[in-house]
Every structure is written in C-alpha cells, then in structure tokens.
Design a protein around this motif. Structure first.
Motif, short mmCIF file in Angstrom:
data_model
loop_
_atom_site.label_atom_id
_atom_site.label_comp_id
_atom_site.label_asym_id
_atom_site.label_seq_id
_atom_site.Cartn_x
_atom_site.Cartn_y
_atom_site.Cartn_z
N ARG A 102 -23.08 -97.78 -46.10
CA ARG A 102 -23.52 -98.18 -44.76
C ARG A 102 -24.10 -99.58 -44.79
NH1 ARG A 102 -27.02 -95.23 -47.42
NH2 ARG A 102 -29.22 -95.70 -47.32
N GLU A 103 -24.41 -100.08 -43.59
CA GLU A 103 -25.08 -101.36 -43.41
C GLU A 103 -24.32 -102.51 -44.04
OE1 GLU A 103 -28.81 -100.25 -45.16
OE2 GLU A 103 -29.48 -99.23 -43.35
N VAL A 104 -23.01 -102.56 -43.79
CA VAL A 104 -22.17 -103.61 -44.36
C VAL A 104 -22.48 -104.96 -43.69
CG1 VAL A 104 -20.22 -103.19 -42.79
CG2 VAL A 104 -19.81 -104.24 -45.02
N ARG A 105 -22.47 -106.01 -44.51
CA ARG A 105 -22.63 -107.38 -44.04
C ARG A 105 -21.52 -108.20 -44.68
NH1 ARG A 105 -25.50 -104.54 -41.55
NH2 ARG A 105 -27.70 -104.79 -41.13
N VAL A 106 -20.99 -109.18 -43.96
CA VAL A 106 -19.91 -110.02 -44.47
C VAL A 106 -20.25 -111.49 -44.25
CG1 VAL A 106 -18.05 -108.33 -44.27
CG2 VAL A 106 -18.62 -109.73 -42.30
N ALA A 116 -18.32 -109.03 -49.00
CA ALA A 116 -18.96 -107.93 -48.27
C ALA A 116 -20.01 -107.31 -49.18
CB ALA A 116 -17.92 -106.89 -47.87
N VAL A 117 -21.14 -106.97 -48.61
CA VAL A 117 -22.22 -106.31 -49.35
C VAL A 117 -22.75 -105.18 -48.48
CG1 VAL A 117 -23.99 -107.93 -48.54
CG2 VAL A 117 -24.32 -106.73 -50.69
N TRP A 118 -23.19 -104.08 -49.12
CA TRP A 118 -23.64 -102.93 -48.34
C TRP A 118 -24.60 -102.07 -49.15
CZ3 TRP A 118 -18.73 -103.54 -50.30
CH2 TRP A 118 -18.31 -102.62 -51.26
N THR A 119 -25.26 -101.17 -48.44
CA THR A 119 -26.09 -100.15 -49.06
C THR A 119 -25.17 -99.01 -49.46
OG1 THR A 119 -27.94 -100.75 -47.63
CG2 THR A 119 -28.06 -98.61 -48.72
N ARG A 122 -23.50 -93.69 -53.36
CA ARG A 122 -22.68 -92.84 -54.24
C ARG A 122 -23.48 -92.26 -55.40
NH1 ARG A 122 -18.37 -97.24 -56.17
NH2 ARG A 122 -19.36 -98.45 -54.56
N ASN A 123 -24.55 -92.94 -55.83
CA ASN A 123 -25.39 -92.44 -56.92
C ASN A 123 -26.76 -92.01 -56.43
OD1 ASN A 123 -23.42 -93.07 -58.90
ND2 ASN A 123 -24.03 -95.21 -58.78
N PHE A 124 -26.86 -91.69 -55.15
CA PHE A 124 -28.16 -91.41 -54.55
C PHE A 124 -28.92 -90.30 -55.27
CE2 PHE A 124 -31.08 -89.49 -51.53
CZ PHE A 124 -31.78 -90.60 -51.12
N ALA A 125 -28.22 -89.25 -55.67
CA ALA A 125 -28.89 -88.09 -56.29
C ALA A 125 -29.56 -88.45 -57.61
CB ALA A 125 -27.89 -86.96 -56.51
N THR A 126 -29.04 -89.44 -58.32
CA THR A 126 -29.61 -89.77 -59.63
C THR A 126 -30.45 -91.04 -59.63
OG1 THR A 126 -27.57 -90.92 -60.25
CG2 THR A 126 -27.79 -88.60 -60.91
N SER A 127 -30.07 -92.03 -58.82
CA SER A 127 -30.80 -93.31 -58.89
C SER A 127 -31.19 -93.86 -57.53
CB SER A 127 -29.96 -94.34 -59.65
OG SER A 127 -28.75 -94.58 -58.95
N GLY A 128 -30.90 -93.14 -56.46
CA GLY A 128 -31.21 -93.65 -55.13
C GLY A 128 -30.10 -94.58 -54.65
N ASP A 130 -28.00 -97.94 -53.94
CA ASP A 130 -27.69 -99.16 -54.66
C ASP A 130 -27.21 -100.19 -53.65
OD1 ASP A 130 -28.12 -98.12 -57.30
OD2 ASP A 130 -26.19 -97.09 -57.14
N ILE A 131 -27.09 -101.42 -54.11
CA ILE A 131 -26.45 -102.47 -53.34
C ILE A 131 -25.10 -102.72 -54.01
CG2 ILE A 131 -26.53 -104.88 -52.60
CD1 ILE A 131 -28.66 -103.11 -51.30
N ALA A 132 -24.02 -102.70 -53.23
CA ALA A 132 -22.68 -102.92 -53.78
C ALA A 132 -22.05 -104.10 -53.05
CB ALA A 132 -21.83 -101.67 -53.61
N ALA A 133 -21.05 -104.70 -53.66
CA ALA A 133 -20.36 -105.84 -53.07
C ALA A 133 -18.89 -105.82 -53.46
CB ALA A 133 -21.00 -107.15 -53.55
N ARG A 134 -18.08 -106.46 -52.65
CA ARG A 134 -16.65 -106.57 -52.94
C ARG A 134 -16.11 -107.81 -52.26
NH1 ARG A 134 -12.08 -101.86 -52.19
NH2 ARG A 134 -10.48 -102.86 -53.46
#
Length: 189
Positions: A102-106, A116-119, A122-128, A130-134
C-alpha cells in the motif's frame, strides 16, 4: 482519483489531463479516462509525468485480494489519454506478493521511467512492515535482482558484497564489524 461509477466493478482509478485554463485537454473526455476497470477496488492512485507528455499511474488494487491481499499495479498513459499498447490492459503488476502492499509513491528516474516505493507487508508477521521499491521503464516494471553475492568470513567478521542489476551503474558493499575496519587490507580475502 478513485471513483465508483456504478458499473459493478467497484471503485476504479481515473485520470484527467487539464490545460492551462483548467479544462480538459484536447482529446481527453470531460469525465476523464478509466485507468483501470478490473474487478475489485482500485484506490490510492499516485502519478508522475513521463518523458513524452504522458504519465505513469500506480495504485493499490484488490482484484486478487482473496489470494494475495492488496497489490500494486502501474500503467503508462500517453499524452492523448490512451494506455500504452505495450502494457497490459488494467495495468502491470508492480507487486502482487502475498500480504498488504500500500501507499505507493512514484517519481521520475530522469531516463523516461519511474521509481516506485511503497509500504510492504509481505513479512509483517515476522518483521513488521517494510519499505520496498521497484524500477519501471517505458515497457513495464523491471525485474531487477542483485548478482554476484559474495560472503567472506575472516577473523570473526562476515563481509557481503554484490553487484547491482545491469544499467544502474551502482555497486554495493555492506560491512559490519565489532571493531573498526581501518585499512583496505582489512577487506582482502
């Protein structure tokens, strides 16, 4: 913007190009264009111009929410309001991994594409969250992976290095040490 126009697909992403007087640009319909009309809700759009007077639009998408949660999609729209024919109808998956993205920014990358970067949950259960980008170029999201991963262990320290994907011109090294690394010789194999 995101709007439900009552056609049964749920809220969809729409875009409108305006001229300097604030009216619809020549060739654009007064009610805007539907960027994505896939089933499920599309919302939280973000856009940035491309290098050819068009735009990239990215958004949160629930077309497959039962399987993967909220995903992210992106589409390139030309200057005349027509989706780029090289792209899939209703956008290309920017990230459709399980979990909530969610919360994608370009923003433009200076070469005709966008970053593109977003919240990412996918690993929320183990690490909360993350910030991802592509990276996205004029033909769609790029599949970029680091290569050349090397791990060396010496005197109780582990050193990792890798090469960035071709075309980025970047190379990365991460160092961790319980004591200072003082010379280049400390990094030799």
């Amino acid at each position: 913007w995101s709007e439900d126009r009552g056609d049964g697909t749920g809220p969809d992403v729409w875009a409108q190009r305006l001229d300097s007087t604030g009216t619809a640009a020549a060739g654009w319909p007064g009610g805007g264009i539907r960027v994505c009309g896939a089933a499920g809700a599309q919302f939280e759009p973000a856009l940035t111009p491309d290098a050819a007077n068009g735009m990239y639009v990215a958004w949160s998408d629930r077309r497959d929410s039962a399987a993967t949660g909220t995903d992210l999609y992106v589409l390139r729209i030309g200057a005349t309001g027509v989706a780029d024919p090289l792209w899939p109808a209703n956008g290309a998956a920017l990230c459709d991994d399980t979990g909530e993205q969610r919360e994608v920014r370009v923003t433009g990358d200076g070469r005709g594409g966008v970053l593109a970067v977003w919240t990412d949950g996918r690993n929320f259960a183990t690490s909360g969250d993350d910030i991802a980008a592509r990276a996205v170029d004029p033909t769609g999201p790029r599949n970029v992976r680091a290569t050349g991963l090397v791990a060396r262990h010496r005197d109780g320290q582990t050193f990792l290095s890798w090469n960035a994907p071709p075309g980025t011109g970047w190379s990365y090294r991460v160092y961790a040490s319980p004591s200072p690394i003082t010379t280049a010789g400390d990094l030799a194999a």
